[in-house]
Scaffold this active site. Structure first.
Site, PDB file in Angstrom:
ATOM      1  N   THR A  57       0.769  -1.238   0.229  1.00 23.89           N
ATOM      2  CA  THR A  57       0.108  -0.063  -0.051  1.00 23.89           C
ATOM      3  C   THR A  57       0.798   1.230   0.195  1.00 23.89           C
ATOM      4  O   THR A  57       0.430   2.375  -0.482  1.00 23.89           O
ATOM      5  CB  THR A  57      -0.871  -0.050   1.218  1.00 23.89           C
ATOM      6  N   TYR A 145       6.062 -11.855   5.472  1.00 23.33           N
ATOM      7  CA  TYR A 145       4.679 -11.501   4.777  1.00 23.33           C
ATOM      8  C   TYR A 145       4.207 -12.492   3.680  1.00 23.33           C
ATOM      9  O   TYR A 145       5.170 -12.595   2.662  1.00 23.33           O
ATOM     10  CB  TYR A 145       5.052  -9.811   4.247  1.00 23.33           C
ATOM     11  N   LYS A 173       2.755 -11.733   8.707  1.00 21.93           N
ATOM     12  CA  LYS A 173       1.481 -11.120   8.193  1.00 21.93           C
ATOM     13  C   LYS A 173       1.141 -12.094   7.328  1.00 21.93           C
ATOM     14  O   LYS A 173       1.710 -12.213   6.171  1.00 21.93           O
ATOM     15  CB  LYS A 173       1.894  -9.743   7.715  1.00 21.93           C
ATOM     16  N   ILE A 213      -2.901  -5.763  10.367  1.00 20.28           N
ATOM     17  CA  ILE A 213      -1.982  -4.660   9.577  1.00 20.28           C
ATOM     18  C   ILE A 213      -2.976  -4.532   8.252  1.00 20.28           C
ATOM     19  O   ILE A 213      -3.458  -5.134   7.199  1.00 20.28           O
ATOM     20  CB  ILE A 213      -0.759  -5.284   9.050  1.00 20.28           C
TER      21      ILE A 213
END
Length: 302
Positions: A57, A145, A173, A213
């Site tokens: 993002t 991640y 994540k 998150i």
């Protein structure tokens, strides 16, 4: 490091209510550090305890290393110790990821977010060696991640187990959404787990995740904080209400627009202008903005 110590340290480092923050640009498409400071302060003042910079993002594929470091320094200076700062150090080039990890530590990051090396589709041995090299490059705690929809490959369960033995690898994540697999891995490894997919925030908390998150947290930081607080207090009815009436409406718009486009358009509607995305990510059309405006009003954030 024992799993209980790993879990305790990970929770302390990475926080619980985290936003994967956008990278603000000015009207010419250049990095806007002032807007970055303002946005970071706004999010922290409204309940966010951790900011993840230079992730998906944050438009990491289309920002330079110098821009990433400059934003990290500015946000660190702005929020001080009022929030954790986690720096994206992901790359499909291990040498590049190592260099970014070192630069993030020097710039004041509290931790690192390291995505699975994408596009190249390495073997699981290559995946392990990549993460190990980045983790050993600094003494910062690392959050893995796992997002196979973007990276092209998943981190296999046995690879996660091996990586959990690396002392600085503290957290995961999860944007894969395999609850059956994750429940066992949380229990076995002691890694701190984070929801990496806003529609699954509440289910992940129920499954044992420490926090989220988030992307929709740009538009609804207070609601996101209240959701986590309600869940932690055992008020599931309130957590479900927030999820259904606010966060799910925003998550639908995020899914329709894409995270960056959603977040920047939503912030602009709230009077926080952080510019447009960089191509190939496109800004929201007028029609999309009007639909987003309607949904944000229904969600009570506009």
């Amino acid at each position: 490091m024992g799993t209980s110590l790993k879990a305790d340290r990970g929770a302390d480092i990475f926080g619980s209510v985290c936003v994967a923050m956008v990278t603000p640009f000015d009207s010419d498409g250049e990095l806007d550090l002032g807007a970055g400071r303002d946005l970071a302060a706004h999010l922290v003042e409204n309940g966010i305890d951790s900011l993840v910079l230079a992730g998906t993002t944050g438009e990491s594929p289309t920002t330079t290393d110098e821009e990433k470091v400059a934003l990290l320094r500015a946000v660190r200076d702005e929020v001080g110790d009022n929030a954790r700062i986690v720096a994206g150090a992901g790359s499909n080039n291990t040498r590049h990821a190592v260099a970014m990890a070192k630069a993030a530590q020097e710039a004041g990051a509290d931790g690192l977010l390291v995505v699975t090396p994408y596009y190249s589709k390495p073997s699981q041995e290559g995946v392990y060696a990549h993460f190990e090299a980045v983790a050993q490059a600094t003494d910062l705690p690392v959050c893995l991640y796992d997002i196979p929809g973007r990276s092209g490959i998943a981190i296999a369960p046995d690879t996660v187990r091996r990586l959990a033995e690396v002392p600085t690898i503290q957290a995961m994540k999860d944007a894969k959404g395999d609850f059956l697999e994750a429940a066992a891995l949380m229990h076995e490894t002691g890694l701190v787990w984070y929801s990496g997919d806003d529609p699954l925030n509440l289910p992940w908390l129920a499954a044992g995740a420490t926090g989220v998150i988030s992307v929709v947290g740009h538009a609804a930081p207070r609601a996101l904080r209240e959701l986590v607080n309600a869940f932690e207090a055992g008020d599931l009815a309130r957590a479900r209400e927030i999820n259904a009436t606010t966060l799910n409406l925003l998550a639908r718009q995020q899914g329709a627009l894409g995270g960056v486009t959603f977040a920047k358009a939503a912030l602009r509607l709230q009077g926080i202008d952080v510019g447009d995305p960089r191509l190939p990510v496109a800004a929201a059309t007028d029609e999309q903005v009007e639909r987003l405006r309607d949904e944000m009003k229904k969600a009570g954030v506009l």
